[in-house]
Motif scaffolding. Sequence first.
Motif, PDB file in Angstrom:
ATOM      1  N   VAL A  58       0.855  -1.188   0.000  1.00 23.06           N
ATOM      2  CA  VAL A  58       0.000   0.000   0.000  1.00 23.06           C
ATOM      3  C   VAL A  58       0.891   1.238   0.000  1.00 23.06           C
ATOM      4  O   VAL A  58       2.026   1.200   0.474  1.00 23.06           O
ATOM      5  N   PRO A  59       0.390   2.358  -0.523  1.00 25.01           N
ATOM      6  CA  PRO A  59       1.194   3.580  -0.515  1.00 25.01           C
ATOM      7  C   PRO A  59       1.076   4.327   0.818  1.00 25.01           C
ATOM      8  O   PRO A  59       0.164   5.116   1.014  1.00 25.01           O
ATOM      9  N   LEU A  60       1.974   4.046   1.749  1.00 27.10           N
ATOM     10  CA  LEU A  60       1.999   4.780   3.019  1.00 27.10           C
ATOM     11  C   LEU A  60       2.961   5.948   2.858  1.00 27.10           C
ATOM     12  O   LEU A  60       4.140   5.746   2.568  1.00 27.10           O
ATOM     13  N   GLY A  61       2.448   7.148   3.027  1.00 30.37           N
ATOM     14  CA  GLY A  61       3.275   8.324   2.829  1.00 30.37           C
ATOM     15  C   GLY A  61       3.744   8.464   1.399  1.00 30.37           C
ATOM     16  O   GLY A  61       4.791   9.037   1.133  1.00 30.37           O
ATOM     17  N   GLY A  62       2.965   7.912   0.460  1.00 28.11           N
ATOM     18  CA  GLY A  62       3.302   8.005  -0.958  1.00 28.11           C
ATOM     19  C   GLY A  62       4.337   7.000  -1.429  1.00 28.11           C
ATOM     20  O   GLY A  62       4.726   7.010  -2.594  1.00 28.11           O
ATOM     21  N   VAL A  63       4.791   6.113  -0.534  1.00 32.82           N
ATOM     22  CA  VAL A  63       5.802   5.120  -0.884  1.00 32.82           C
ATOM     23  C   VAL A  63       5.201   3.730  -0.720  1.00 32.82           C
ATOM     24  O   VAL A  63       4.611   3.435   0.332  1.00 32.82           O
ATOM     25  N   THR A  90     -16.316  -5.263  13.351  1.00 29.25           N
ATOM     26  CA  THR A  90     -15.136  -5.709  12.613  1.00 29.25           C
ATOM     27  C   THR A  90     -13.914  -5.160  13.320  1.00 29.25           C
ATOM     28  O   THR A  90     -13.851  -3.963  13.630  1.00 29.25           O
ATOM     29  N   PHE A  91     -12.957  -6.035  13.585  1.00 29.86           N
ATOM     30  CA  PHE A  91     -11.706  -5.675  14.247  1.00 29.86           C
ATOM     31  C   PHE A  91     -10.576  -5.920  13.261  1.00 29.86           C
ATOM     32  O   PHE A  91     -10.522  -6.975  12.627  1.00 29.86           O
ATOM     33  N   ALA A  92      -9.660  -4.963  13.125  1.00 30.29           N
ATOM     34  CA  ALA A  92      -8.530  -5.134  12.214  1.00 30.29           C
ATOM     35  C   ALA A  92      -7.268  -4.553  12.831  1.00 30.29           C
ATOM     36  O   ALA A  92      -7.304  -3.545  13.528  1.00 30.29           O
ATOM     37  N   LEU A  93      -6.165  -5.224  12.547  1.00 31.90           N
ATOM     38  CA  LEU A  93      -4.837  -4.789  12.966  1.00 31.90           C
ATOM     39  C   LEU A  93      -3.964  -4.727  11.725  1.00 31.90           C
ATOM     40  O   LEU A  93      -3.977  -5.652  10.907  1.00 31.90           O
ATOM     41  N   MET A  94      -3.214  -3.644  11.575  1.00 32.11           N
ATOM     42  CA  MET A  94      -2.324  -3.476  10.431  1.00 32.11           C
ATOM     43  C   MET A  94      -0.947  -3.098  10.938  1.00 32.11           C
ATOM     44  O   MET A  94      -0.833  -2.248  11.830  1.00 32.11           O
ATOM     45  N   ALA A  95       0.084  -3.726  10.377  1.00 30.89           N
ATOM     46  CA  ALA A  95       1.451  -3.478  10.816  1.00 30.89           C
ATOM     47  C   ALA A  95       2.356  -3.299   9.612  1.00 30.89           C
ATOM     48  O   ALA A  95       2.194  -3.967   8.588  1.00 30.89           O
ATOM     49  N   ALA A  96       3.309  -2.387   9.747  1.00 35.09           N
ATOM     50  CA  ALA A  96       4.270  -2.122   8.678  1.00 35.09           C
ATOM     51  C   ALA A  96       5.590  -1.700   9.303  1.00 35.09           C
ATOM     52  O   ALA A  96       5.634  -1.271  10.462  1.00 35.09           O
ATOM     53  N   ARG A  97       6.632  -1.798   8.512  1.00 37.74           N
ATOM     54  CA  ARG A  97       7.959  -1.359   8.951  1.00 37.74           C
ATOM     55  C   ARG A  97       8.476  -0.335   7.960  1.00 37.74           C
ATOM     56  O   ARG A  97       8.471  -0.584   6.749  1.00 37.74           O
ATOM     57  N   ARG A 138      12.536   7.634   6.909  1.00 41.10           N
ATOM     58  CA  ARG A 138      11.137   7.988   6.681  1.00 41.10           C
ATOM     59  C   ARG A 138      10.585   8.601   7.962  1.00 41.10           C
ATOM     60  O   ARG A 138      10.892   8.153   9.058  1.00 41.10           O
ATOM     61  N   ALA A 139       9.764   9.609   7.841  1.00 38.98           N
ATOM     62  CA  ALA A 139       9.197  10.321   8.989  1.00 38.98           C
ATOM     63  C   ALA A 139       7.934   9.613   9.476  1.00 38.98           C
ATOM     64  O   ALA A 139       6.868   9.763   8.869  1.00 38.98           O
ATOM     65  N   PRO A 140       8.011   8.844  10.571  1.00 41.69           N
ATOM     66  CA  PRO A 140       6.850   8.058  11.007  1.00 41.69           C
ATOM     67  C   PRO A 140       5.637   8.898  11.386  1.00 41.69           C
ATOM     68  O   PRO A 140       4.511   8.486  11.132  1.00 41.69           O
ATOM     69  N   ASP A 141       5.841  10.073  11.985  1.00 35.26           N
ATOM     70  CA  ASP A 141       4.689  10.873  12.390  1.00 35.26           C
ATOM     71  C   ASP A 141       3.907  11.359  11.173  1.00 35.26           C
ATOM     72  O   ASP A 141       2.669  11.378  11.188  1.00 35.26           O
ATOM     73  N   GLU A 142       4.594  11.725  10.111  1.00 33.17           N
ATOM     74  CA  GLU A 142       3.916  12.138   8.879  1.00 33.17           C
ATOM     75  C   GLU A 142       3.114  10.974   8.284  1.00 33.17           C
ATOM     76  O   GLU A 142       2.002  11.173   7.785  1.00 33.17           O
TER      77      GLU A 142
END
Length: 177
Positions: free
Chosen positions: A48-53, A68-75, A80-84
């Motif tokens: 997926v494009p997180l922060g355009g990447v 519906t319960f969902a959990l999403m994780a990425a590294r 990369r600026a995590p707060d943005e």
Amino acid sequence: MSSFPLAVLGAALLAGCTPSLNWREVGLPPTGAAALLPCKPDHAQRSVPLGGVPTELAVSGCEAGGATFALMAARLPAGRAPDEVLAGWQQATLANMQAGGEVRRSDFRPPRGLPLAHAQRLAAEGRQAGGQPVAAQAAWTARAAEGGGTELLHAVMYAPRPQPEAADAFFAGIRWP
């Protein structure tokens, strides 16, 4: 202490543990995070494009108790600026659910979570794609990853109307090792 406050506390605790919510721990690779889900989850992975990447996103989710319960994780790699990224992720979530009215926000930082401005828990109401009403409780958090970079986690609960006790139990089960 009178028995009335104890009865209210007991009822609140039991609401998050109803028979339809069978809580179990789920690991969230590629991060070291773990969380509780109230049902046996399905798992998926996609870019997926997180922060355009383009970013690999691991998703675990299920339906229980009318929600519906969902959990999403990425590294994210170093640099990369995590707060943005968290801010953009919040905006996309609210836009997707056509959120209207007040969005209630509070800080959300499990132990070892980074003190970021957008490490937050929020509650909002909106509409699903088909027009049905939806209430969302969502949280975003991040932590420094071993070896550099940042681990991100997003948890969300969607239901036709708010279910604060189930949401509290869901978010309380999120932890970084």
